[in-house]
Design an enzyme around this catalytic site. Structure first.
Site, mmCIF file in Angstrom:
data_model
loop_
_atom_site.group_PDB
_atom_site.id
_atom_site.type_symbol
_atom_site.label_atom_id
_atom_site.label_comp_id
_atom_site.label_asym_id
_atom_site.label_seq_id
_atom_site.Cartn_x
_atom_site.Cartn_y
_atom_site.Cartn_z
ATOM 1 N N ARG A 25 89.960 42.077 -17.549
ATOM 2 C CA ARG A 25 89.019 41.551 -16.554
ATOM 3 C C ARG A 25 87.621 42.064 -16.880
ATOM 4 O O ARG A 25 87.440 43.225 -17.242
ATOM 5 C CB ARG A 25 89.403 42.000 -15.131
ATOM 6 N N GLU A 34 81.550 35.780 -15.750
ATOM 7 C CA GLU A 34 82.131 34.626 -16.455
ATOM 8 C C GLU A 34 82.200 33.353 -15.612
ATOM 9 O O GLU A 34 82.182 32.250 -16.165
ATOM 10 C CB GLU A 34 83.516 34.966 -17.007
ATOM 11 N N HIS A 55 87.843 33.086 -22.130
ATOM 12 C CA HIS A 55 89.020 33.402 -21.301
ATOM 13 C C HIS A 55 90.213 32.516 -21.696
ATOM 14 O O HIS A 55 90.805 31.834 -20.850
ATOM 15 C CB HIS A 55 88.688 33.239 -19.808
#
Ligand code: NAD
Length: 329
Positions: free
Chosen positions: A234, A263, A294
């Site tokens: 994360r 993000e 991601h």
């Protein structure tokens, strides 16, 4: 049963269709995430599922409870997007898909580690300017010579540790939970000891109060010059100002990130490069910083498992049953 599937992507559709054929339940798919604007869509459904990186805030649970929705099945591992106290206050049961494919993330972490140690971005950029010399990228290191600190030796960390060990690397594990079955391929140690010995640091913890900005100034002060840092967990685990300083000062030999704290402003969206957040724009200029959008989870096995597990859990929980994927109070 009628299930609403938020934030559905086209890759998921074949698995949704197979599941509905097999089970006879109805699934309606929409491409928006669950939030205050879209929660009304859940009216009239028996169950919901979503996969998203944006937070599901307090008013959403109240509204879902009014629609008599009794669960949310998220099609992802990390459940920091959920507000557990709010959900439980409205008697909404929650599930995640904890183990849809730990190997997917582990394999991609390893891919990017190899890309870093072989200086692939540097060579690619040099070749784009016509420079095909060996000097353009520089000498590589070999994986079996490296000591890798895996911070968080859970499902993903364990899968990565096994792969690294099979390749001959030395693996140090940092985790408050000791798992004896990992002993053949992990040497458990303290965080400080791991930081003082590691050539590579890889984060695989959840995001929580302890891990949020765990990699702060104090953390960077303890790492060895020439360390490689990998974050496939994360974004908020690493302080990006400290990361940039460490790349600039060459304290870090390289870094590969699949996640960043900001993000949601740009990942999984088409972006004009000039509109990227300023820190990301600066970071991607580094030859030794690799950013991916991601996508570590993004394999066919993972998508199939995510869809099937979340839909099965939705049905189980609405029927009052028990699933090992339930996030307990
Ligand atoms: P997991 O729960 O199986 O393992 C997490 C481990 O971290 C546990 O063993 C836990 O004890 C440990 N841990 C917790 N706090 C710690 C701390 N302060 N220091 C060291 N260890 C600590 O979870 P997992 O399935 O391995 O997933 C890990 C994380 O990876 C998820 O929470 C998610 O944020 C991230 N993830 C990213 C992607 C991606 O596509 N990039 C995909 C899936 C998951």
């Amino acid at each position: 049963m009628k299930i609403l599937m938020y934030n559905t992507v086209s890759d998921e559709m074949p698995y949704v269709e197979k599941w509905t054929e097999k089970t006879g339940h109805e699934v309606v798919t929409i491409d928006q995430p669950l939030n205050e604007t879209t929660v009304d869509r859940a009216k009239g459904f028996d169950a919901i599922t979503t996969q998203q990186t944006t937070a599901i805030n307090a008013p959403v649970y109240a509204q879902l409870a009014q629609f008599n929705i009794k669960q949310i099945a998220i099609r992802q591992v990390g459940y920091d997007v959920l507000d557990l106290p709010e959900a439980f206050a409205h008697n909404i049961r929650l599930s995640n898909v904890a183990a849809y494919s730990p190997r997917a993330i582990a394999e991609y972490t390893l891919t990017q580690l190899f890309n870093l140690i072989r200086h692939n971005k540097k060579f690619d950029r040099a070749m784009n300017t016509g420079d095909y010399t060996w000097a353009a990228g520089g000498q590589a290191r070999e994986i079996h010579d490296l000591t890798v600190a895996v911070i968080g030796v859970g499902r993903i960390g364990t899968a990565l540790a096994e792969m690294l060990h099979a390749l001959g690397a030395t693996v140090l594990g940092v985790d408050p939970i000791y798992r004896a079955q990992n002993e053949p391929f992990v040497t458990y140690t303290t965080l400080d000891d791991a930081l003082s010995r590691a050539d590579v640091i890889s984060f695989h913890t959840p995001l929580n109060d302890e891990t949020r900005y765990m990699a702060d100034e104090n953390f960077f002060a303890k790492i060895q010059p020439g360390t490689i840092m990998l974050n496939f967990a994360r974004g908020e685990i690493v302080d990006m100002v400290e990361l940039e300083k460490a790349l600039e000062s060459k304290l870090l030999a390289g870094a590969a990130f699949d996640v960043t704290p900001n993000e949601n402003d740009f990942m999984n969206q088409k972006q004009d490069i000039t509109a990227l957040p300023a820190d990301v724009k600066r970071l991607i200029e580094y030859d030794n910083f690799l950013l991916s959008p991601h996508i570590a989870f993004y394999t066919n096995t993972a998508i199939k498992n995510m869809v099937e597990m979340a839909l099965n859990d939705a049905v189980t929980m609405v029927n009052g049953g028990v699933t090992e994927n339930e996030i307990l109070r």
